[in-house]
Design a protein around this motif. Sequence first.
Motif, PDB file in Angstrom:
ATOM      1  N   GLU A   1       0.808  -1.212   0.000  1.00 35.94           N
ATOM      2  CA  GLU A   1       0.000   0.000   0.000  1.00 35.94           C
ATOM      3  C   GLU A   1       0.849   1.274   0.000  1.00 35.94           C
ATOM      4  OE1 GLU A   1      -2.534  -0.251   3.341  1.00 35.94           O
ATOM      5  OE2 GLU A   1      -3.355  -2.206   2.792  1.00 35.94           O
ATOM      6  N   LEU A   2       2.174   1.111   0.079  1.00 33.07           N
ATOM      7  CA  LEU A   2       3.034   2.291   0.198  1.00 33.07           C
ATOM      8  C   LEU A   2       2.960   3.176  -1.035  1.00 33.07           C
ATOM      9  CD1 LEU A   2       6.255   0.889   1.905  1.00 33.07           C
ATOM     10  CD2 LEU A   2       4.445   2.253   2.922  1.00 33.07           C
ATOM     11  N   LEU A   3       3.015   2.561  -2.216  1.00 30.54           N
ATOM     12  CA  LEU A   3       3.028   3.349  -3.444  1.00 30.54           C
ATOM     13  C   LEU A   3       1.756   4.170  -3.602  1.00 30.54           C
ATOM     14  CD1 LEU A   3       4.656   0.841  -5.968  1.00 30.54           C
ATOM     15  CD2 LEU A   3       5.717   2.777  -4.792  1.00 30.54           C
ATOM     16  N   SER A   4       0.618   3.565  -3.250  1.00 31.29           N
ATOM     17  CA  SER A   4      -0.633   4.303  -3.375  1.00 31.29           C
ATOM     18  C   SER A   4      -0.771   5.387  -2.319  1.00 31.29           C
ATOM     19  CB  SER A   4      -1.820   3.328  -3.269  1.00 31.29           C
ATOM     20  OG  SER A   4      -1.817   2.691  -1.999  1.00 31.29           O
ATOM     21  N   LEU A   5      -0.064   5.233  -1.208  1.00 38.56           N
ATOM     22  CA  LEU A   5      -0.153   6.212  -0.133  1.00 38.56           C
ATOM     23  C   LEU A   5       0.855   7.349  -0.269  1.00 38.56           C
ATOM     24  CD1 LEU A   5      -0.589   3.857   2.970  1.00 38.56           C
ATOM     25  CD2 LEU A   5      -2.327   5.326   1.961  1.00 38.56           C
ATOM     26  N   LEU A   6       1.882   7.164  -1.123  1.00 38.62           N
ATOM     27  CA  LEU A   6       2.931   8.174  -1.236  1.00 38.62           C
ATOM     28  C   LEU A   6       2.387   9.534  -1.662  1.00 38.62           C
ATOM     29  CD1 LEU A   6       5.965   6.267  -2.803  1.00 38.62           C
ATOM     30  CD2 LEU A   6       5.694   7.081  -0.458  1.00 38.62           C
ATOM     31  N   THR A   7       1.373   9.504  -2.530  1.00 38.59           N
ATOM     32  CA  THR A   7       0.820  10.767  -3.019  1.00 38.59           C
ATOM     33  C   THR A   7       0.074  11.526  -1.927  1.00 38.59           C
ATOM     34  OG1 THR A   7      -1.142   9.560  -3.784  1.00 38.59           O
ATOM     35  CG2 THR A   7       0.644   9.928  -5.381  1.00 38.59           C
ATOM     36  N   LYS A   8      -0.224  10.886  -0.804  1.00 38.14           N
ATOM     37  CA  LYS A   8      -0.935  11.547   0.285  1.00 38.14           C
ATOM     38  C   LYS A   8       0.008  12.264   1.239  1.00 38.14           C
ATOM     39  CE  LYS A   8      -4.651   8.100   0.170  1.00 38.14           C
ATOM     40  NZ  LYS A   8      -5.416   7.104   0.953  1.00 38.14           N
ATOM     41  N   SER A   9       1.313  12.088   1.051  1.00 40.67           N
ATOM     42  CA  SER A   9       2.297  12.725   1.915  1.00 40.67           C
ATOM     43  C   SER A   9       3.140  13.691   1.090  1.00 40.67           C
ATOM     44  CB  SER A   9       3.194  11.676   2.585  1.00 40.67           C
ATOM     45  OG  SER A   9       4.276  12.284   3.252  1.00 40.67           O
ATOM     46  N   LYS A  10       3.096  14.963   1.440  1.00 38.51           N
ATOM     47  CA  LYS A  10       3.892  15.958   0.727  1.00 38.51           C
ATOM     48  C   LYS A  10       5.381  15.691   0.904  1.00 38.51           C
ATOM     49  CE  LYS A  10       0.496  19.708   0.960  1.00 38.51           C
ATOM     50  NZ  LYS A  10       0.226  21.090   1.438  1.00 38.51           N
ATOM     51  N   SER A  11       5.761  15.253   2.102  1.00 35.36           N
ATOM     52  CA  SER A  11       7.166  14.966   2.363  1.00 35.36           C
ATOM     53  C   SER A  11       7.670  13.841   1.468  1.00 35.36           C
ATOM     54  CB  SER A  11       7.353  14.589   3.837  1.00 35.36           C
ATOM     55  OG  SER A  11       8.675  14.170   4.097  1.00 35.36           O
ATOM     56  N   ALA A  12       6.899  12.752   1.405  1.00 34.99           N
ATOM     57  CA  ALA A  12       7.310  11.632   0.569  1.00 34.99           C
ATOM     58  C   ALA A  12       7.301  12.002  -0.905  1.00 34.99           C
ATOM     59  CB  ALA A  12       6.387  10.433   0.820  1.00 34.99           C
ATOM     60  N   LEU A  13       6.336  12.813  -1.313  1.00 29.93           N
ATOM     61  CA  LEU A  13       6.228  13.196  -2.718  1.00 29.93           C
ATOM     62  C   LEU A  13       7.411  14.070  -3.139  1.00 29.93           C
ATOM     63  CD1 LEU A  13       4.496  13.017  -5.257  1.00 29.93           C
ATOM     64  CD2 LEU A  13       3.281  15.060  -4.482  1.00 29.93           C
ATOM     65  N   ILE A  14       7.745  15.067  -2.309  1.00 29.29           N
ATOM     66  CA  ILE A  14       8.869  15.947  -2.628  1.00 29.29           C
ATOM     67  C   ILE A  14      10.179  15.160  -2.607  1.00 29.29           C
ATOM     68  CG2 ILE A  14      10.192  17.946  -1.845  1.00 29.29           C
ATOM     69  CD1 ILE A  14       7.582  19.099  -0.760  1.00 29.29           C
ATOM     70  N   GLY A  15      10.343  14.325  -1.586  1.00 24.57           N
ATOM     71  CA  GLY A  15      11.543  13.510  -1.517  1.00 24.57           C
ATOM     72  C   GLY A  15      11.666  12.564  -2.692  1.00 24.57           C
ATOM     73  N   GLY A  16      10.539  11.987  -3.107  1.00 25.34           N
ATOM     74  CA  GLY A  16      10.561  11.093  -4.264  1.00 25.34           C
ATOM     75  C   GLY A  16      10.960  11.812  -5.544  1.00 25.34           C
ATOM     76  N   ILE A  17      10.503  13.056  -5.697  1.00 20.75           N
ATOM     77  CA  ILE A  17      10.883  13.844  -6.880  1.00 20.75           C
ATOM     78  C   ILE A  17      12.389  14.122  -6.871  1.00 20.75           C
ATOM     79  CG2 ILE A  17      10.621  16.082  -8.007  1.00 20.75           C
ATOM     80  CD1 ILE A  17       7.704  16.078  -7.054  1.00 20.75           C
ATOM     81  N   PHE A  18      12.927  14.496  -5.698  1.00 23.56           N
ATOM     82  CA  PHE A  18      14.370  14.728  -5.594  1.00 23.56           C
ATOM     83  C   PHE A  18      15.155  13.475  -5.976  1.00 23.56           C
ATOM     84  CE2 PHE A  18      14.297  18.375  -2.250  1.00 23.56           C
ATOM     85  CZ  PHE A  18      13.642  19.165  -3.167  1.00 23.56           C
ATOM     86  N   VAL A  19      14.728  12.346  -5.439  1.00 23.88           N
ATOM     87  CA  VAL A  19      15.431  11.086  -5.704  1.00 23.88           C
ATOM     88  C   VAL A  19      15.352  10.716  -7.179  1.00 23.88           C
ATOM     89  CG1 VAL A  19      15.413   8.602  -5.231  1.00 23.88           C
ATOM     90  CG2 VAL A  19      15.164  10.225  -3.355  1.00 23.88           C
TER      91      VAL A  19
END
Length: 300
Positions: free
Chosen positions: A25-43
């Motif tokens: 469920e992590l991938l579907s939940l990533l879009t609900k967290s701004k921190s994870a979304l911004i970090g994912g874009i950086f990565v």
Amino acid sequence: MELSKQVQPENKTSNLPKRSIPFRELLSLLTKSKSALIGGIFVLIVLFCAIFAPIIATHDPYEMDMSNRLLTPMEDGHILGTDQYGRDLFTRIIYGARVSLEVGLVSVVLAMVIGVTLGLISGYYGGWVDTIIMRIVDIFLSFPVLLLAIALVAALGPGIENVILALGFVYWTNYARIVRANVLSVKEEEYIQAAKTIGSNNFRIIFYNILPNCLAPIVVVATLGLGTAIVSEATLSFLGLGIQPPESSWGWALAFGMKFIREAPHLSIYPGLAIMFTVLGFNLLGDGIRDLTDSKLKRN
């Protein structure tokens, strides 16, 4: 006339309760967290630069031109200027992303394999096995991690392979402790007892029933560990114990840039920003995943 009822054979495995795996469920939940979304874009940006470095780079990373040494950014076709040997700094930073990610990913995988395996064994079997493994963990934790890594690399010698071995060898304790704690809470669940009842062996119970329910904290620790490993590699290279020239390394770039900090500060600023950008991305992604998994567990 009585109708005979056909009795279907009982499927013992169907009676086992199905456990939801938070990792799915992590991938579907990533879009609900701004921190994870911004970090994912950086990565993703850093990964893109590392994968397509030959296409993005504007010059040969090893080509030296002493007539164009210490150029400032945007001078003579060099986006970020040149270093003390006339090499294009932008190209060196792009290729340095490959080295940092390679060291980070491989060392984290090595630490994960060692730590997760020992954590599973320690938590599941308990007793004297658990005591021995946890005392080894305590011994490793009694040393400062970076100093232990420096000692190992100094003993093995500089180079990318030895840096990976040293970092993997000193960071496995985090995985062992976290996995052990999760195994202790999971192994008493009813579905584990049911698996033992139907005759499942220990190997199957550990790796097919217990391990999937420990994936969420493992992913969080691994994501945060990538940033730590990249900083550690840069530190070792800065001290001259890591990646050796002419390979491009952000740590080496910082070390060389310190000698020209007054006349050419960009030699230290841009490699430092690359390290900060990458580590920030992994930390934000790890924090976002941790918050998402914690909130999901609380709701359950």
